[in-house]
Design an enzyme around this catalytic site. Structure first.
Site, short mmCIF file in Angstrom:
data_model
loop_
_atom_site.label_atom_id
_atom_site.label_comp_id
_atom_site.label_asym_id
_atom_site.label_seq_id
_atom_site.Cartn_x
_atom_site.Cartn_y
_atom_site.Cartn_z
N LYS A 1 -6.48 -19.73 56.59
CA LYS A 1 -5.80 -18.45 56.82
C LYS A 1 -5.43 -18.32 58.32
O LYS A 1 -5.92 -19.09 59.15
CB LYS A 1 -6.72 -17.32 56.38
N PHE B 1 -8.66 -3.01 49.62
CA PHE B 1 -8.32 -3.84 50.79
C PHE B 1 -7.07 -4.69 50.56
O PHE B 1 -6.67 -5.45 51.44
CB PHE B 1 -9.50 -4.74 51.17
N ARG C 1 -15.52 -24.67 46.61
CA ARG C 1 -16.04 -23.31 46.83
C ARG C 1 -17.42 -23.35 47.50
O ARG C 1 -17.76 -22.48 48.28
CB ARG C 1 -16.14 -22.56 45.48
N THR D 1 -17.84 -15.34 49.72
CA THR D 1 -16.70 -14.57 50.23
C THR D 1 -17.05 -13.85 51.54
O THR D 1 -16.26 -13.86 52.48
CB THR D 1 -16.25 -13.55 49.16
N ARG E 1 -17.59 -20.90 55.91
CA ARG E 1 -17.65 -19.48 56.32
C ARG E 1 -18.98 -19.15 56.98
O ARG E 1 -19.04 -18.35 57.91
CB ARG E 1 -17.41 -18.58 55.11
N ASN F 1 -12.32 -14.32 56.98
CA ASN F 1 -13.22 -15.39 56.53
C ASN F 1 -12.56 -16.77 56.49
O ASN F 1 -13.03 -17.68 55.83
CB ASN F 1 -13.89 -15.01 55.20
N HIS G 1 -9.25 -19.99 52.20
CA HIS G 1 -9.12 -19.65 50.78
C HIS G 1 -9.35 -20.92 49.95
O HIS G 1 -8.93 -22.01 50.34
CB HIS G 1 -7.72 -19.13 50.47
N GLU H 1 -1.96 -21.48 41.72
CA GLU H 1 -1.80 -21.42 43.18
C GLU H 1 -1.05 -22.66 43.70
O GLU H 1 -0.21 -22.53 44.59
CB GLU H 1 -3.17 -21.27 43.84
P1 IDP Z 1 -12.65 -15.48 47.78
O1 IDP Z 1 -11.67 -15.69 48.91
O2 IDP Z 1 -14.04 -15.90 48.17
O3 IDP Z 1 -12.18 -16.11 46.49
P2 IDP Z 1 -11.89 -12.90 46.64
O4 IDP Z 1 -12.83 -11.95 45.98
O5 IDP Z 1 -10.93 -13.65 45.78
O6 IDP Z 1 -12.78 -13.90 47.53
O7 IDP Z 1 -11.10 -12.08 47.74
C1 IDP Z 1 -9.99 -12.65 48.39
C2 IDP Z 1 -10.06 -12.33 49.87
O8 IDP Z 1 -10.00 -10.92 50.03
C3 IDP Z 1 -11.38 -12.73 50.55
O9 IDP Z 1 -11.41 -14.08 50.93
C4 IDP Z 1 -11.39 -11.81 51.73
O10 IDP Z 1 -10.53 -12.31 52.76
C5 IDP Z 1 -10.76 -10.55 51.17
N1 IDP Z 1 -11.78 -9.59 50.75
C6 IDP Z 1 -12.60 -9.68 49.67
N2 IDP Z 1 -13.43 -8.62 49.60
C7 IDP Z 1 -13.12 -7.85 50.68
C8 IDP Z 1 -13.64 -6.61 51.17
O11 IDP Z 1 -14.56 -6.00 50.61
N3 IDP Z 1 -13.05 -6.14 52.29
C9 IDP Z 1 -12.05 -6.77 52.95
N4 IDP Z 1 -11.54 -7.93 52.53
C10 IDP Z 1 -12.07 -8.47 51.40
MG MG Z 2 -10.58 -15.62 45.26
#
Ligand code: IDP
Ligand code: MG
Length: 162
Positions: free
Chosen positions: A20, A68, A96, A102, A113, A123, A126, A137
């Site tokens: 990212k 968000f 993963r 996350t 991370r 973070n 992706h 994707e």
């Molecule tokens: P992942 O990236 O670990 O698969 P997802 O739940 O798919 O996690 O969420 C996508 C992205 O959204 C996360 O990587 C993070 O950047 C952002 N995100 C997830 N939860 C939150 C939150 O509670 N606050 C702000 N950003 C969030």
């Molecule tokens: Mg995800």
């Protein structure tokens, strides 16, 4: 009858992995690529792009009801992203694991991370979360002709093929 190598090739899985804008700006491209490469996964596509907000919304469409979502899409489209496809046995699930939870506060040390990020909104990376999302994707980010097919000399040592 398929040769062992052909069976192996047919079993190969692909995952969409993206660094990212925060990971790019912080100079972590090589560090992140290195972790996937050293593990034994194979890089089959890579490019650097600044996604539009509309594109970011498509990428994160599953999260559109989350509070968000808007900030997340603004962030993903705020600068260059390194988009990649990595190939290997179990690369979706194990990718993963390499990435970590996350929320970097909950990611184990030793994960990308866990070692390199602090807050959930930044973070740095992706990774596809399952075979269906990986396919979707990869299709969203890459044209078929941008995906390479090749065998590497290391594979026989990584997988123990003759
Ligand atoms: P992942 O990236 O670990 O698969 P997802 O739940 O798919 O996690 O969420 C996508 C992205 O959204 C996360 O990587 C993070 O950047 C952002 N995100 C997830 N939860 C939150 C939150 O509670 N606050 C702000 N950003 C969030
Ligand atoms: Mg995800």
């Amino acid at each position: 009858m398929l040769q062992e190598k052909e069976v192996h090739a047919a079993e190969m899985e692909r995952s969409f992995i993206a660094i990212k804008p925060d990971g790019v700006q912080r100079g972590l491209i090589a560090e992140i690529i290195s972790r996937f490469e050293r593990k034994g996964f194979k890089l089959v596509a890579i490019k650097i792009v600044i996604p539009t907000k509309d594109f970011a919304q498509k990428h994160y469409h599953d999260l559109k009801e989350r509070p968000f979502f808007n900030g997340l899409c603004d962030f993903l489209s705020s600068g260059p992203v390194v988009a990649m496809v990595w190939e290997g046995e179990g690369v979706i699930k194990y990718g993963r694991k390499l990435i970590g939870a996350t929320d970097p506060q909950k990611s184990e040390p030793g994960t990308i991370r866990g070692d390199l990020a602090v807050v959930v909104g930044r973070n740095i990376i992706h990774g596809s979360d399952g075979p269906e999302t990986a396919k979707d994707e990869i299709n969203l980010w890459f044209k078929p002709e941008e995906l390479t097919n090749y065998s590497s000399n290391a594979e026989k040592w990584i997988y123990g093929l003759n």
